[in-house]
Write a protein that holds these residues in place. Structure first.
Motif, mmCIF file in Angstrom:
data_model
loop_
_atom_site.group_PDB
_atom_site.id
_atom_site.type_symbol
_atom_site.label_atom_id
_atom_site.label_comp_id
_atom_site.label_asym_id
_atom_site.label_seq_id
_atom_site.Cartn_x
_atom_site.Cartn_y
_atom_site.Cartn_z
ATOM 1 N N ASP A 1 -0.093 -6.704 2.310
ATOM 2 C CA ASP A 1 1.219 -7.169 3.099
ATOM 3 C C ASP A 1 1.957 -6.023 3.696
ATOM 4 O O ASP A 1 2.240 -6.376 4.999
ATOM 5 N N ILE A 2 2.202 -4.999 3.166
ATOM 6 C CA ILE A 2 3.053 -4.047 3.658
ATOM 7 C C ILE A 2 2.505 -2.771 3.180
ATOM 8 O O ILE A 2 1.960 -2.736 2.009
ATOM 9 N N ALA A 3 2.705 -1.663 3.889
ATOM 10 C CA ALA A 3 1.944 -0.217 3.715
ATOM 11 C C ALA A 3 3.101 0.741 4.364
ATOM 12 O O ALA A 3 3.521 0.723 5.502
ATOM 13 N N GLY B 1 0.806 -1.244 0.035
ATOM 14 C CA GLY B 1 -0.001 -0.030 0.082
ATOM 15 C C GLY B 1 0.814 1.235 -0.039
ATOM 16 O O GLY B 1 1.864 1.244 0.659
ATOM 17 N N TYR B 2 0.432 2.397 -0.812
ATOM 18 C CA TYR B 2 1.158 3.435 -0.861
ATOM 19 C C TYR B 2 0.185 4.537 -0.873
ATOM 20 O O TYR B 2 -0.976 4.435 -1.161
ATOM 21 N N ILE B 3 0.669 5.860 -0.251
ATOM 22 C CA ILE B 3 0.032 6.910 -0.551
ATOM 23 C C ILE B 3 0.517 7.913 -1.598
ATOM 24 O O ILE B 3 1.839 8.277 -1.393
ATOM 25 N N PRO B 4 -0.294 8.474 -2.345
ATOM 26 C CA PRO B 4 0.156 9.187 -3.506
ATOM 27 C C PRO B 4 0.587 10.647 -3.193
ATOM 28 O O PRO B 4 0.210 11.530 -3.640
ATOM 29 N N SER C 1 -4.973 7.429 3.055
ATOM 30 C CA SER C 1 -4.691 7.556 4.475
ATOM 31 C C SER C 1 -4.336 6.174 5.047
ATOM 32 O O SER C 1 -4.710 5.160 4.521
ATOM 33 N N GLY C 2 -3.909 6.173 6.316
ATOM 34 C CA GLY C 2 -3.570 4.970 6.911
ATOM 35 C C GLY C 2 -4.672 3.921 7.360
ATOM 36 O O GLY C 2 -4.505 2.802 7.145
ATOM 37 N N PRO C 3 -5.587 4.407 8.122
ATOM 38 C CA PRO C 3 -6.485 3.716 8.580
ATOM 39 C C PRO C 3 -7.188 2.505 7.472
ATOM 40 O O PRO C 3 -7.377 1.156 7.896
ATOM 41 N N PRO C 4 -7.630 2.816 6.218
ATOM 42 C CA PRO C 4 -7.964 1.955 5.602
ATOM 43 C C PRO C 4 -7.013 0.883 4.983
ATOM 44 O O PRO C 4 -7.196 -0.320 4.692
ATOM 45 N N GLU C 5 -5.712 0.934 5.106
ATOM 46 C CA GLU C 5 -4.649 0.360 4.928
ATOM 47 C C GLU C 5 -4.587 -1.025 5.883
ATOM 48 O O GLU C 5 -4.393 -1.955 5.524
ATOM 49 N N PHE C 6 -4.644 -0.466 7.242
ATOM 50 C CA PHE C 6 -4.748 -1.651 8.085
ATOM 51 C C PHE C 6 -6.073 -2.175 8.052
ATOM 52 O O PHE C 6 -5.949 -3.687 8.198
ATOM 53 N N GLN C 7 -7.254 -1.900 7.389
ATOM 54 C CA GLN C 7 -8.384 -2.549 7.262
ATOM 55 C C GLN C 7 -8.026 -3.499 6.162
ATOM 56 O O GLN C 7 -8.501 -4.792 6.321
#
Length: 366
Positions: A114-116, A66-69, A100-106
């Motif tokens: 796997d990684i973000a 996961g990345y943030i643009p 943002s970060g929270p959706p990545e944890f979901q």
């Protein structure tokens, strides 16, 4: 006598023919034997097949990242892909965009990621056991709280009763909460609207909220659309530095780390190379990241001015001497004060320092 002579003569001819044939076969056998010996000294056909299978190149391991643009959340992925660092590490990276970060944890919880990359504001989710921090990305100074000129807000205390747009669980919310405390206010004293970062920009520009708590380069977009003269900047990370340091980081799904530690190691080795490359080649990195994210170069360049990238050797040092643990534990204290967490969790419970130290050493570090 004549019969015996003829028989003897025939026997001699037959013996000579057999001798010649034997010599010819020996010569041919000698040449073939030399070829076989040079290529396959002691291998049967079955053994040779096994060797061929063993020596065959392995297929790249696919991982979802996961990345943030923005420049922080995308640059290492872009550089590692462009320069072949992922390929060299035997990885096929499927990059997935988040805002943002929270959706990545979901997504990690569901096994889809796997990684973000995460900003400081999502650190509490890692501390709660939803992720393991495996690398420091940077120290950030780009989170800001803006108020519209027409709102009449000129100081933190003026936010009382005002409507504020903020993506919850982000570093923007952290700066907002620190600012409210500075102004003698509590979150319950204001009307907080939880919206994503794109929605926060739109709402602020349309005057649907009185203030907004987001980060660069989105703050630059607001400035362009409204003009700086119509915006009041209440504060940013530097307002609370050095008491509070805001490290962004890379996290791994705990289950993935447990089941595939070698793949995490491969990712970090590629990441280390990309990290050091981008620090030495800022202009190229900004250009590559702009093309990948479609964020204008000037916005990314302005964002670069609000962060501090850290060399991989220094990151490894911070991991080893406990500096990184102290930074994240200090963030936890804010989360406890804001009600996000009930207590400070020891940093070594959610920070995996060993994989990065090993990766940095493997990449040629000290």
């Amino acid at each position: 006598m004549k019969t015996n002579t003829k028989k003897s003569f025939r026997a001699s001819l037959l013996l000579s023919a057999l001798l010649c044939l034997t010599l010819m076969m020996s010569a041919c056998g000698s040449g073939a034997g030399s070829q076989t010996s040079a290529e396959e000294p002691a291998s049967s056909g079955q053994d040779a097949s096994k060797e061929t299978q063993t020596d065959a190149p392995k297929s790249p391991v696919k991982i979802n990242v996961g990345y943030i643009p923005d420049l922080n959340g995308a640059a290492p992925i872009v550089v590692a892909d462009e320069k072949g660092f992922f390929k060299d590490a035997g990885l096929n990276v499927n990059a997935v965009k988040f805002l943002s970060g929270p959706p990545e944890f979901q997504a990690m919880a569901s096994g889809d990621l796997d990684i973000a990359y995460i900003g400081p504001g999502a650190t509490f989710l890692a501390a709660q056991g939803q992720g393991k921090i495996i690398a420091l990305a940077s120290l950030g100074f780009g989170d800001m709280v803006y108020a519209t000129k027409k709102s009449g807000v000129t100081d933190w205390k003026d936010l009382k009763g005002k409507t504020i747009g903020v993506p919850k669980g982000t570093s923007g919310e952290m700066i907002l909460n620190l600012g409210l405390e500075k102004g003698g206010l509590k979150p319950s004293d204001v009307n907080i609207v939880n919206i994503d970062v794109a929605g926060a920009v739109s709402a602020f520009v349309a005057s649907k909220v009185d203030a907004v708590a987001i980060w660069s380069p989105y703050t630059k977009e607001i400035e362009k659309q409204l003009g700086k003269e119509n915006i009041v900047k209440l504060g940013d990370n530097r307002t609370f530095y050095p008491e509070y340091v805001f490290p962004a980081s890379w996290v791994v799904n705990p289950k993935f780390l447990e089941e595939k530690p070698e793949v995490v190691q491969q990712f970090l080795e590629a990441w280390v190379k990309a990290n050091d490359y981008k620090i030495k080649n800022v202009d190229e990195t900004i250009s590559l990241t702009s093309k990948y994210t479609q964020v204008p170069e000037d916005s990314l360049r302005e964002q670069f001015e609000t962060m501090e990238w850290i060399e991989s050797s220094k990151i490894a040092g911070y991991m080893k001497d406990g500096t990184a643990v102290k930074w994240f534990e200090n963030l936890e204290k804010m989360f406890v004060d804001n009600g996000k967490m009930s207590e400070v969790v020891p940093g070594d419970k959610f920070i995996a320092t060993e994989p990065f130290v090993k990766a940095q050493e493997a990449a040629g570090g000290n």
